[in-house]
Design a protein around this motif. Structure first.
Motif, short mmCIF file in Angstrom:
data_model
loop_
_atom_site.label_atom_id
_atom_site.label_comp_id
_atom_site.label_asym_id
_atom_site.label_seq_id
_atom_site.Cartn_x
_atom_site.Cartn_y
_atom_site.Cartn_z
N VAL A 1 -6.92 -4.91 -6.37
CA VAL A 1 -5.86 -4.08 -6.93
C VAL A 1 -6.19 -2.63 -6.59
CG1 VAL A 1 -4.70 -3.32 -9.04
CG2 VAL A 1 -5.42 -5.71 -8.79
N VAL A 2 -5.21 -1.91 -6.04
CA VAL A 2 -5.42 -0.55 -5.55
C VAL A 2 -4.49 0.42 -6.27
CG1 VAL A 2 -5.18 0.98 -3.55
CG2 VAL A 2 -6.25 -1.26 -3.29
N SER A 3 -5.02 1.57 -6.63
CA SER A 3 -4.23 2.65 -7.22
C SER A 3 -4.70 3.98 -6.66
CB SER A 3 -4.35 2.65 -8.74
OG SER A 3 -3.63 3.73 -9.31
N PHE A 4 -3.79 4.94 -6.56
CA PHE A 4 -4.15 6.28 -6.14
C PHE A 4 -4.31 7.23 -7.33
CE2 PHE A 4 -1.92 4.54 -2.38
CZ PHE A 4 -2.95 4.67 -1.46
N GLU A 5 -4.16 6.71 -8.53
CA GLU A 5 -4.39 7.47 -9.75
C GLU A 5 -5.10 6.55 -10.74
OE1 GLU A 5 -0.78 9.06 -11.36
OE2 GLU A 5 0.04 9.51 -9.37
N GLU A 6 -6.08 7.07 -11.43
CA GLU A 6 -6.77 6.26 -12.44
C GLU A 6 -5.77 5.86 -13.52
OE1 GLU A 6 -11.02 6.17 -14.81
OE2 GLU A 6 -10.17 8.10 -14.19
N HIS A 7 -5.62 4.57 -13.73
CA HIS A 7 -4.67 4.01 -14.69
C HIS A 7 -3.22 4.27 -14.27
CE1 HIS A 7 -8.25 3.57 -17.07
NE2 HIS A 7 -8.36 4.88 -17.28
N GLY A 8 -3.00 4.59 -12.99
CA GLY A 8 -1.65 4.85 -12.51
C GLY A 8 -1.03 3.61 -11.90
N PRO A 9 0.12 3.75 -11.24
CA PRO A 9 0.77 2.62 -10.57
C PRO A 9 -0.20 1.97 -9.58
CG PRO A 9 2.22 4.51 -10.61
CD PRO A 9 0.89 5.01 -11.08
N SER A 10 -0.10 0.66 -9.47
CA SER A 10 -1.05 -0.06 -8.61
C SER A 10 -0.31 -1.09 -7.77
CB SER A 10 -2.13 -0.75 -9.46
OG SER A 10 -1.55 -1.71 -10.33
N VAL A 11 -1.02 -1.63 -6.80
CA VAL A 11 -0.47 -2.66 -5.92
C VAL A 11 -1.56 -3.68 -5.64
CG1 VAL A 11 -1.07 -1.46 -3.78
CG2 VAL A 11 0.87 -3.05 -3.81
N GLN A 12 -1.15 -4.90 -5.40
CA GLN A 12 -2.06 -5.98 -5.04
C GLN A 12 -1.44 -6.79 -3.92
OE1 GLN A 12 -2.85 -8.96 -8.09
NE2 GLN A 12 -4.96 -9.21 -7.37
N GLY A 13 -2.12 -6.88 -2.80
CA GLY A 13 -1.59 -7.60 -1.65
C GLY A 13 -0.95 -6.66 -0.65
N PRO A 14 -0.30 -7.22 0.38
CA PRO A 14 0.18 -6.41 1.50
C PRO A 14 1.57 -5.83 1.34
CG PRO A 14 0.47 -8.73 1.99
CD PRO A 14 -0.17 -8.68 0.64
N SER B 1 -9.97 -2.57 -8.21
CA SER B 1 -10.59 -3.62 -9.01
C SER B 1 -10.44 -4.93 -8.26
CB SER B 1 -9.93 -3.72 -10.40
OG SER B 1 -8.56 -4.03 -10.29
N ASP B 2 -11.32 -5.88 -8.55
CA ASP B 2 -11.32 -7.14 -7.81
C ASP B 2 -11.95 -8.24 -8.64
OD1 ASP B 2 -10.77 -8.46 -5.20
OD2 ASP B 2 -12.92 -8.82 -5.22
N ASP B 3 -11.57 -9.48 -8.30
CA ASP B 3 -12.13 -10.63 -9.02
C ASP B 3 -13.49 -11.06 -8.49
OD1 ASP B 3 -11.48 -11.80 -6.59
OD2 ASP B 3 -9.79 -12.95 -7.37
N ALA B 4 -13.96 -10.42 -7.40
CA ALA B 4 -15.28 -10.69 -6.81
C ALA B 4 -15.41 -12.12 -6.30
CB ALA B 4 -16.41 -10.36 -7.79
N LYS B 5 -14.30 -12.78 -6.06
CA LYS B 5 -14.33 -14.09 -5.41
C LYS B 5 -14.24 -13.90 -3.91
CE LYS B 5 -12.14 -16.44 -9.32
NZ LYS B 5 -10.99 -17.29 -9.78
N VAL C 1 -15.40 -4.79 -2.75
CA VAL C 1 -14.27 -4.17 -2.05
C VAL C 1 -14.78 -3.15 -1.03
CG1 VAL C 1 -12.12 -2.89 -2.27
CG2 VAL C 1 -12.81 -4.47 -4.09
N THR C 2 -14.26 -3.23 0.19
CA THR C 2 -14.52 -2.20 1.20
C THR C 2 -13.18 -1.59 1.59
OG1 THR C 2 -14.41 -3.84 2.98
CG2 THR C 2 -16.59 -3.31 2.09
N LEU C 3 -13.21 -0.30 1.93
CA LEU C 3 -12.01 0.44 2.25
C LEU C 3 -12.04 0.91 3.70
CD1 LEU C 3 -11.72 2.73 -0.91
CD2 LEU C 3 -10.54 0.56 -0.50
N LYS C 4 -10.86 0.99 4.30
CA LYS C 4 -10.72 1.53 5.65
C LYS C 4 -9.46 2.37 5.71
CE LYS C 4 -10.22 0.25 10.53
NZ LYS C 4 -10.08 -0.89 11.48
N TRP C 5 -9.62 3.66 6.08
CA TRP C 5 -8.50 4.57 6.24
C TRP C 5 -8.14 4.72 7.71
CZ3 TRP C 5 -5.48 6.82 2.61
CH2 TRP C 5 -5.96 6.87 1.28
N ILE C 6 -6.84 4.77 8.01
CA ILE C 6 -6.38 5.03 9.37
C ILE C 6 -5.17 5.96 9.33
CG2 ILE C 6 -7.18 2.82 10.31
CD1 ILE C 6 -4.21 1.91 10.28
N LEU C 7 -4.94 6.65 10.45
CA LEU C 7 -3.68 7.36 10.65
C LEU C 7 -2.64 6.33 11.02
CD1 LEU C 7 -1.87 9.84 11.11
CD2 LEU C 7 -2.83 10.00 13.43
N TYR C 8 -1.53 6.32 10.30
CA TYR C 8 -0.47 5.34 10.51
C TYR C 8 0.71 5.96 11.25
CZ TYR C 8 2.55 1.39 9.14
OH TYR C 8 3.38 0.30 9.14
#
Length: 277
Positions: A143-156, A178-182, A198-205
């Motif tokens: 689960v990814v968010s750009f604000e702590e306790h803000g809107p989030s997304v899970q999946g593509p 956050s993640d289930d660690a499975k 969780v690992t992160l990768k940033w790219i120019l889109y």
């Protein structure tokens, strides 16, 4: 020169995608869109998940939306990238199609280094994927968010936020995860390096100029909270020219990039940045 890419059973890049042979080179090679598969949305519509494969080992290629970077029908702009990094970009964006899409298809045409590739994407049953849960072990994407306790997304499906910046002045980019660690693994073996789940990768889109990340793979620092794992990571990005940019972050779980071929479990998010002088 035109290269047609057919989607057939027995995939190398996606569930059912076979590429005509062309060697990878440092530069001057083609770029092929990759149809990862489709999934059903809660409202009855469907998501067609796409990425790409660049055979350029070192060359980064910019292709504006238009005849050389065109998704039809409904295009040319269906949210695809305009900046292509070397190698494989897994499941970077989704094209939503209506519930009555039926036997129709979309096609993505990319012209790179004077070489044309065209791929179709449709709702053929054999291309259905499950990017939100891996059934064998119940693994789910971060689960990814750009604000702590803000809107989030899970999946593509993606989440877009907006920021402003100035040329040459670093902009902080912070992500909470956050993640289930499975994990998903064809062998059932645990990953060798049980670091942060969780690992992160940033790219120019997308963007009119170049960007520089202080670290395009910032380490995720563990935080307290409910669930198996919670963490945060920050990097800095600097822009070369004014204009509108889109940056994309992919959060992979223990399964790694592309979900070890299972089409699960990763999450994408985008940051649109308006850059002024």
């Amino acid at each position: 020169m035109k290269f047609c890419v057919l989607l057939l059973a027995g995939s190398l890049l996606a569930p059912a995608q076979v590429l005509l042979p062309e060697p990878a080179r440092d530069s001057g090679s083609s770029i092929t869109g990759s149809f990862e598969g489709w999934f059903k949305n809660a409202d009855g519509s469907f998501g067609l998940l796409l990425g790409y494969y660049s055979r350029n080992r070192k060359q980064e290629v910019d292709i504006p939306v238009g005849p050389s970077n065109d998704i039809e029908p409904g295009g040319p702009d269906r949210g695809q990238p305009t900046h292509f990094n070397p190698g494989r970009g897994w499941g970077l964006f989704t094209v939503n199609v209506p519930a009555d899409f039926g036997d129709n298809k979309i096609t993505w045409t990319i012209v790179a280094n004077n070489k044309t590739t065209v791929i179709p994407a449709s709702l053929k049953p054999e291309w259905e994927i499950s990017p939100f849960i891996e059934a064998a072990v119940g693994n789910t994407p971060p689960v990814v968010s750009f604000e702590e306790h803000g809107p989030s997304v899970q999946g593509p499906r993606g989440l877009m936020v907006e920021r402003t910046a100035k040329v040459g002045q670093p902009l902080p980019l912070t992500v909470w995860v956050s993640d289930d660690a499975k994990f998903t693994s064809s062998s059932g073996a645990k990953p060798k390096d049980l670091g942060a789940p969780v690992t992160l990768k940033w790219i120019l889109y997308r963007g009119p100029g170049s960007v520089s990340f202080s670290n395009d793979r910032p380490a995720v620092q563990k935080m307290s909270g409910e669930g198996a794992f919670n963490g945060t990571a920050t990097t800095m990005v600097t822009f070369s020219d004014p204009g509108d940019y889109v940056l994309l972050v992919t959060a992979n779980d223990y399964s790694g990039e592309g979900g070890s071929g299972f089409q699960c479990c990763w999450t994408t998010g985008k940051v649109k940045v308006s850059v002024q002088r």
